[in-house]
Design an enzyme around this catalytic site. Structure first.
Site: not given
Ligand code: AMP
Length: 213
Positions: A13, A88, A127, A161, A172
């Site tokens: 994404k 989400r 990554r 990360r 996740r």
């Molecule tokens: P991402 O970078 O999108 O993979 O997000 C990393 C982490 O941030 C996720 O595993 C969640 O813990 C938190 N997170 C990101 N976006 C959301 C969201 N819309 N709702 C809740 N937690 C989020």
């Protein structure tokens, strides 16, 4: 142009958002990036989010809805935006509908990047990115041309990360299956949802997405 990118962690994404951003000249609104910035700052939100993110779970809906609502209202979103990582949960998807209605906005397309879950763990744990310009790399699939030097800016510092480790990734993915995948039908009914094969090469995935416009 208001776009939403859906798909599990590691689907690509963020990578595809970069191309769409350049193409449509609209910002990427990544809630994950916003939260990582809050953690780095040590703000109250960051303090709350840190433990949740490290466990691979979701930050409470109320916090996320407030964050994205404020972000969509900023001047650089006037021509549109690309949502990456939000909504989400069902509650977030419903709140987004209300939020967009109030602002007299709508999603033009919802792009669902479909991937084979088996491949995701290796994709994610390999990554890393340039600490200076954020260019993305991978231990196996995309190393810099000169070892340890960023192709794009010449930087020599890279970062990974904290949540890209095997244990957190499994959590996740489980969170995605249980809480995020169920929102896909919410977007299926009115023809705005396009399914894209996310297992192809990065450039081909981008071409396939753009072919829908
Ligand atoms: P991402 O970078 O999108 O993979 O997000 C990393 C982490 O941030 C996720 O595993 C969640 O813990 C938190 N997170 C990101 N976006 C959301 C969201 N819309 N709702 C809740 N937690 C989020």
């Amino acid at each position: 142009m208001n776009l939403l990118l859906l798909g599990p962690p590691g689907a690509g994404k963020g990578t595809q958002a970069q191309r769409l951003m350049a193409h449509f000249e609209i910002p990427q609104l990544s809630t994950g990036e916003m939260l990582r910035a809050a953690v780095a700052e040590g703000s109250d939100l960051g303090k709350q989010a840190k433990i949740i993110m490290e466990a691979g779970e979701l930050v409470p809906d109320g916090l996320m809805i407030g964050l994205i609502s404020a972000r969509i209202g900023q001047a650089d979103c006037a021509k549109g935006f690309i949502l990456d990582g939000f909504p989400r949960t069902t509650a977030q998807a419903e709140a987004l509908d209300v939020m967009l209605d109030k602002k007299k906005l709508a999603l033009d397309k919802v792009i669902h990047i479909v991937v084979d879950e088996e491949a995701l763990i290796e994709r994610i744990i390999g990554r890393y990115s340039c600490a200076n310009c954020a260019a993305g790399y991978h231990d196996q699939f995309q190393q810099p041309i000169c070892k340890d030097v960023c192709d794009q800016c010449g930087g020599e510092n890279f970062s990974r990360r904290k949540d890209d480790n095997r244990e957190t990734v499994q959590s996740r993915l489980k969170t995605y299956r249980e809480q995020t995948a169920p929102i896909i039908p919410h977007y299926e009914s009115d023809g705005r949802l396009v399914a894209i094969d996310g297992m192809a090469e990065i450039v081909s995935v981008g071409d396939e997405i753009l072919a829908h416009f």
